[in-house]
Design an enzyme around this catalytic site. Sequence first.
Site, PDB file in Angstrom:
ATOM      1  N   GLY A 187      41.199 -23.103 -29.918  1.00 28.24           N
ATOM      2  CA  GLY A 187      42.052 -22.713 -28.811  1.00 28.24           C
ATOM      3  C   GLY A 187      41.641 -23.449 -27.545  1.00 28.24           C
ATOM      4  O   GLY A 187      40.533 -23.993 -27.450  1.00 28.24           O
ATOM      5  N   GLY A 194      40.434 -21.776 -33.326  1.00 29.13           N
ATOM      6  CA  GLY A 194      41.856 -21.502 -33.474  1.00 29.13           C
ATOM      7  C   GLY A 194      42.506 -22.268 -34.605  1.00 29.13           C
ATOM      8  O   GLY A 194      43.479 -21.800 -35.212  1.00 29.13           O
ATOM      9  N   GLU A 206      31.941 -20.124 -32.048  1.00 26.83           N
ATOM     10  CA  GLU A 206      32.133 -19.201 -30.924  1.00 26.83           C
ATOM     11  C   GLU A 206      30.839 -18.702 -30.289  1.00 26.83           C
ATOM     12  O   GLU A 206      30.782 -18.484 -29.070  1.00 26.83           O
ATOM     13  CB  GLU A 206      32.991 -18.005 -31.382  1.00 26.83           C
ATOM     14  CG  GLU A 206      34.462 -18.336 -31.581  1.00 26.83           C
ATOM     15  CD  GLU A 206      34.736 -19.114 -32.850  1.00 26.83           C
ATOM     16  OE1 GLU A 206      35.848 -19.662 -32.984  1.00 26.83           O
ATOM     17  OE2 GLU A 206      33.838 -19.168 -33.730  1.00 26.83           O
ATOM     18  N   ASP A 260      36.532 -15.264 -34.209  1.00 26.13           N
ATOM     19  CA  ASP A 260      37.756 -14.440 -34.219  1.00 26.13           C
ATOM     20  C   ASP A 260      38.777 -15.052 -35.177  1.00 26.13           C
ATOM     21  O   ASP A 260      38.401 -15.515 -36.242  1.00 26.13           O
ATOM     22  CB  ASP A 260      38.309 -14.307 -32.793  1.00 26.13           C
ATOM     23  CG  ASP A 260      38.706 -15.648 -32.181  1.00 26.13           C
ATOM     24  OD1 ASP A 260      38.137 -16.691 -32.562  1.00 26.13           O
ATOM     25  OD2 ASP A 260      39.607 -15.659 -31.310  1.00 26.13           O
TER      26      ASP A 260
END
Length: 459
Positions: A78, A129, A152, A160
Site C-alpha cells: 500500500g 498490499g 509491516e 494485515d
Amino acid sequence: MDLPAELRERPGDDPDDVVFGSKFSLRTIELNRPKKLNSLNDSMIRKILPRLMEWEKSDMANVVVMKGAGEKAFCAGGDVAALAELNKSTDDGWAKSAEYFGLEYKLDHYIATYQKPYVAFMDGITMGGGVGLSIHAPFRIATERTVFAMPETTIGFFPDVGASFFLPRMNGQVGTYLALTSDRLKGANTFYSGIATHYVNSTSLLDLEARLGELRFRDYDSLETRLRLINDTIEEFTTGIPHDEPIHIAGELRKAIDRCFSHGNIDEIIAALRNEKGATEEWAARTLEALQKRSPTSLHVTLRQMRTGSRWSIADTFRREHAMATKFMKHPDFTEGVSALLVRKDTPTWKPASLEEAAKVPGDIAAPFFAFEDVPENMRLRLMNNRDYTEYPHAHLGVPGESEVEEAVLAGGGRTRDQVVTEIVGRRNGRQGIKTVVREILDRKTSPGEGGAVRWHSD
C-alpha cells in the site's frame, strides 16, 4: 451499477493507474504505477472493486487475471508514505487513513470470496498490499522474479491484508517467523513454502494469459470443474523449477524456526534464539539482530495475532484487522516508522524504544489492539458481501501441507516413504515441485519403521 459513495470516482483520482483488459472470456487487471512499484492506493481500489463486482455477474467473464505493469513488481504494498503524511497533516488524519484500510480490506475480502476463477501473477515484488491482492486467490503464480515479504513490523505496523488468516495456517511456525522478522522469500521458494500455488517462468506469462482467454466453459460447469481446467492449463506452461534454487526454509533451519517461534511471548522467542547452537547459530544471531530493529509494539501485537488468527473466519479476519489498523493509525510507531525508513532514510525512534523498555510497560502491551468491542459502531468494517469460511476452500490447488502428509502416512497402514510420495504426487497429477515438498516434510517429520514403513513424529 449503483455504487456506494466510497467506490465512486473522486477528483484527483489518476485515470490511468489501473488498466483493464478483455479478450474472449478473460478479464485482466493491470496495476499501472510501475515507477511506484505498483503500490496500491485508494484511487486504484475504487476502480478495481466495482469492476470485479461487474464481472462476477457477467456471463461473458470466466477468468480474471491480476498483474502488475513493468518487470520489477506485481505490487510492493500500500502507499503507506501517503498515509503517514495524512496522519501528520491533521488531527483526524488517522481516521482518514483508517478509511483507506477499510477500503483495501473490502477489496481483499471480495477477492478471497470471489465466485469466479481468479489468477494472480505474482511476478516481481509482492509485499504488503500486493499480498492482499494475491494470497487469498485459488491460483497464485510465482516466477523467478518474485520477492515475497510481509514487512509491516519494520514500519511499526502489523501484517494485515488477511495475514491473520493465511500466516497461522502455514506449516509449523513458518508463518509466525515471516510475520515477526519480515524475512523474504524469492522465486521458487515462494512456491515451496505454499505462498504460491504454481511456478512459471516470467517469459511464459503472456502466452499463459492468452491461453486462459481461449478456455471455454459450459454453462453447467461447476466452479470446481473450471478451476481444474485452469489448473491443468497453468501446468502446460511450467518449464521446471531451477535446480540451483533449493528449498530455503528446510532441514535444520526449519527445525530451528519451529523450535524458536513456537513460544507464546516475545521474551521466550528471544531466549530460544540465544540458545541456538551449531548449524543454526549464525541464523539465530541474524534473526535476533533483525527483531531488535523492529517496532516492539508491532512484535507483541503480531505474535498475538499469529496465535489467535487461526481461529478467525475470513470475514472476522478483515473486520478485526481493520479495528487493529485503526488503532495503529493512532499509535506513533506507524507514522514514525514509515517517515524514518521511507522518507528520512534513518533509524526509527519507537515508543517504547526497545524490547527491554516494552517489558517494563505495565500490563499487556498488545491487549488494547485486540479490544475489538472498543471500536465505535460507525467505524466498524462493513464488507461488500456476507460470504465467509474458516479454511481456504481451494487449498488443494496449492502445495501439500504437513497435515496432508501426516494423514497419508498414518492412514496408509504401514506405507513406505516412496508410497507416501507417490500417493500425494498422484493427487496433484504429477505436478512439478510437489515431490520435492513432500520429501522435505518426510525428512523432518518421519523416521524408518518396521518393514520400511515410515513413522510420523508428532512433536
